[in-house]
Design a protein around this motif. Structure first.
Motif, PDB file in Angstrom:
ATOM      1  N   VAL A   1      65.372  25.839 102.005  1.00 21.64           N
ATOM      2  CA  VAL A   1      64.166  26.895 102.407  1.00 21.64           C
ATOM      3  C   VAL A   1      63.280  26.460 101.362  1.00 21.64           C
ATOM      4  O   VAL A   1      63.423  26.957 100.340  1.00 21.64           O
ATOM      5  N   GLN A   2      62.026  26.165 101.930  1.00 22.15           N
ATOM      6  CA  GLN A   2      60.870  26.015 100.948  1.00 22.15           C
ATOM      7  C   GLN A   2      59.836  26.890 101.227  1.00 22.15           C
ATOM      8  O   GLN A   2      59.641  27.465 102.351  1.00 22.15           O
ATOM      9  N   GLY A   3      59.144  27.361 100.384  1.00 20.31           N
ATOM     10  CA  GLY A   3      57.879  28.469 100.300  1.00 20.31           C
ATOM     11  C   GLY A   3      57.280  28.798  99.091  1.00 20.31           C
ATOM     12  O   GLY A   3      58.096  28.573  98.093  1.00 20.31           O
ATOM     13  N   ASP A   4      56.135  29.171  99.024  1.00 21.49           N
ATOM     14  CA  ASP A   4      55.475  29.336  97.722  1.00 21.49           C
ATOM     15  C   ASP A   4      56.091  30.728  97.127  1.00 21.49           C
ATOM     16  O   ASP A   4      57.016  31.620  97.784  1.00 21.49           O
ATOM     17  N   VAL A   5      55.867  31.025  96.116  1.00 25.50           N
ATOM     18  CA  VAL A   5      56.424  32.233  95.280  1.00 25.50           C
ATOM     19  C   VAL A   5      55.854  33.341  96.188  1.00 25.50           C
ATOM     20  O   VAL A   5      54.584  33.222  96.596  1.00 25.50           O
ATOM     21  N   GLY A   6      56.935  34.345  96.272  1.00 24.07           N
ATOM     22  CA  GLY A   6      56.241  35.419  96.991  1.00 24.07           C
ATOM     23  C   GLY A   6      56.238  35.309  98.490  1.00 24.07           C
ATOM     24  O   GLY A   6      55.748  36.103  99.182  1.00 24.07           O
ATOM     25  N   SER A   7      57.040  34.122  99.020  1.00 24.44           N
ATOM     26  CA  SER A   7      56.876  34.063 100.464  1.00 24.44           C
ATOM     27  C   SER A   7      58.029  34.554 101.173  1.00 24.44           C
ATOM     28  O   SER A   7      58.002  34.596 102.460  1.00 24.44           O
ATOM     29  N   GLY A   8      58.966  35.178 100.394  1.00 20.93           N
ATOM     30  CA  GLY A   8      60.060  36.021 101.107  1.00 20.93           C
ATOM     31  C   GLY A   8      61.437  35.269 101.244  1.00 20.93           C
ATOM     32  O   GLY A   8      62.236  35.852 101.975  1.00 20.93           O
ATOM     33  N   LYS A   9      61.535  34.109 100.191  1.00 23.63           N
ATOM     34  CA  LYS A   9      62.828  33.764 100.354  1.00 23.63           C
ATOM     35  C   LYS A   9      63.990  34.543  99.786  1.00 23.63           C
ATOM     36  O   LYS A   9      65.114  34.502 100.374  1.00 23.63           O
ATOM     37  N   THR A  10      63.622  35.300  99.097  1.00 18.53           N
ATOM     38  CA  THR A  10      64.669  36.156  98.337  1.00 18.53           C
ATOM     39  C   THR A  10      65.320  37.227  99.311  1.00 18.53           C
ATOM     40  O   THR A  10      66.439  37.220  99.201  1.00 18.53           O
ATOM     41  N   ILE A  11      64.359  37.878  99.970  1.00 17.50           N
ATOM     42  CA  ILE A  11      64.696  38.842 101.036  1.00 17.50           C
ATOM     43  C   ILE A  11      65.747  38.166 102.165  1.00 17.50           C
ATOM     44  O   ILE A  11      66.750  38.698 102.653  1.00 17.50           O
ATOM     45  N   LEU A  12      65.267  36.806 102.514  1.00 18.89           N
ATOM     46  CA  LEU A  12      66.399  36.262 103.571  1.00 18.89           C
ATOM     47  C   LEU A  12      67.758  36.012 102.785  1.00 18.89           C
ATOM     48  O   LEU A  12      68.547  36.144 103.323  1.00 18.89           O
ATOM     49  N   ALA A  13      67.605  35.631 101.341  1.00 18.71           N
ATOM     50  CA  ALA A  13      68.883  35.616 100.807  1.00 18.71           C
ATOM     51  C   ALA A  13      69.836  36.782 100.823  1.00 18.71           C
ATOM     52  O   ALA A  13      70.978  36.911 101.103  1.00 18.71           O
ATOM     53  N   VAL A  14      69.043  38.034 100.466  1.00 19.39           N
ATOM     54  CA  VAL A  14      69.751  39.446 100.610  1.00 19.39           C
ATOM     55  C   VAL A  14      70.345  39.554 101.946  1.00 19.39           C
ATOM     56  O   VAL A  14      71.441  39.840 102.104  1.00 19.39           O
ATOM     57  N   ILE A  15      69.613  39.362 103.026  1.00 26.73           N
ATOM     58  CA  ILE A  15      70.163  39.375 104.433  1.00 26.73           C
ATOM     59  C   ILE A  15      71.133  38.701 104.799  1.00 26.73           C
ATOM     60  O   ILE A  15      72.383  39.209 105.237  1.00 26.73           O
ATOM     61  N   LEU A  16      71.228  37.430 104.232  1.00 26.49           N
ATOM     62  CA  LEU A  16      72.238  36.410 104.487  1.00 26.49           C
ATOM     63  C   LEU A  16      73.401  36.854 103.869  1.00 26.49           C
ATOM     64  O   LEU A  16      74.622  36.755 104.246  1.00 26.49           O
ATOM     65  N   LEU A  17      73.350  37.056 102.582  1.00 26.26           N
ATOM     66  CA  LEU A  17      74.677  37.573 101.541  1.00 26.26           C
ATOM     67  C   LEU A  17      75.154  38.718 102.141  1.00 26.26           C
ATOM     68  O   LEU A  17      76.379  38.915 102.185  1.00 26.26           O
ATOM     69  N   LEU A  18      74.214  39.640 102.681  1.00 20.45           N
ATOM     70  CA  LEU A  18      74.737  40.872 103.432  1.00 20.45           C
ATOM     71  C   LEU A  18      75.884  40.803 104.657  1.00 20.45           C
ATOM     72  O   LEU A  18      76.673  41.170 104.863  1.00 20.45           O
ATOM     73  N   MET A  19      75.150  39.790 105.341  1.00 22.80           N
ATOM     74  CA  MET A  19      76.186  39.227 106.557  1.00 22.80           C
ATOM     75  C   MET A  19      77.225  38.833 106.204  1.00 22.80           C
ATOM     76  O   MET A  19      78.356  39.174 106.843  1.00 22.80           O
ATOM     77  N   CYS A  20      77.307  37.925 105.234  1.00 23.00           N
ATOM     78  CA  CYS A  20      78.448  37.349 104.718  1.00 23.00           C
ATOM     79  C   CYS A  20      79.451  38.228 104.259  1.00 23.00           C
ATOM     80  O   CYS A  20      80.617  38.122 104.664  1.00 23.00           O
TER      81      CYS A  20
END
Length: 165
Positions: A57-76
């Motif tokens: 997953v590529q994106g600029d700093v502040g593009s929201g990659k971390t919130i996606l990680a939070v959601i995926l880890l919650l699902m897990c």
């Protein structure tokens, strides 16, 4: 936000979207962008497939990659598995630990911080990870040391920074 994935031949775990993940997204103080939603849907589809995946997953700093990680880890975690987020520095690992703990406090998720500086609690943390008492491990390269034995590890996320020298 750009995502690209690669199927591997191994069998993985089937992890679906849980009600808690939907609730977290709904309760965010902002709406996910179209790119974030697309990336999240692609990754959720991969996780539900039971195929082992490598995804970038590529994106600029502040593009929201971390919130996606939070959601995926919650699902897990809600599917009964463990997840790991490996950060490049202790400072960033500690920041992730604090923000994930705050975001997930109402979901009964147990999070551990594991870095080179967490020496006094390392043995206890190792045991909790091994026993499955920890849902999400956040740390530096300490999370991939031989001494760390996971109980049911299903998701590994590497937060890597590119350094210019």
């Amino acid at each position: 936000m750009i995502t690209s994935g690669e199927d591997l031949k191994e069998e993985g775990y089937k992890i679906g979207v849980c009600k808690e993940a939907k609730e977290l997204v709904k309760n965010l103080p902002y709406e996910l962008t179209t790119a974030q939603k697309r990336a999240l849907n692609e990754m959720a589809k991969d996780m539900a497939s039971g195929k082992v995946m490598n995804r970038l997953v590529q994106g600029d700093v502040g593009s929201g990659k971390t919130i996606l990680a939070v959601i995926l880890l919650l699902m897990c975690a809600k599917a009964g598995y463990q997840g790991v987020l490996m950060a490049p520095t202790e400072v960033l690992a500690a920041q992730h630990y604090e923000s994930f703990t705050e975001l997930l406090e109402s979901y009964d998720i147990k999070i551990a911080l594991l870095t080179g500086s967490t020496r006094q609690r390392k043995r206890e943390t190792y045991q909790k990870i091994k026993d499955g008492e920890v849902d999400i491990v956040i740390g530096t390269h300490a999370v991939i040391q031989d001494k760390v034995e996971y109980n049911k590890l299903a998701l590994v996320i590497t937060d890597e920074q590119h350094r210019l020298e």
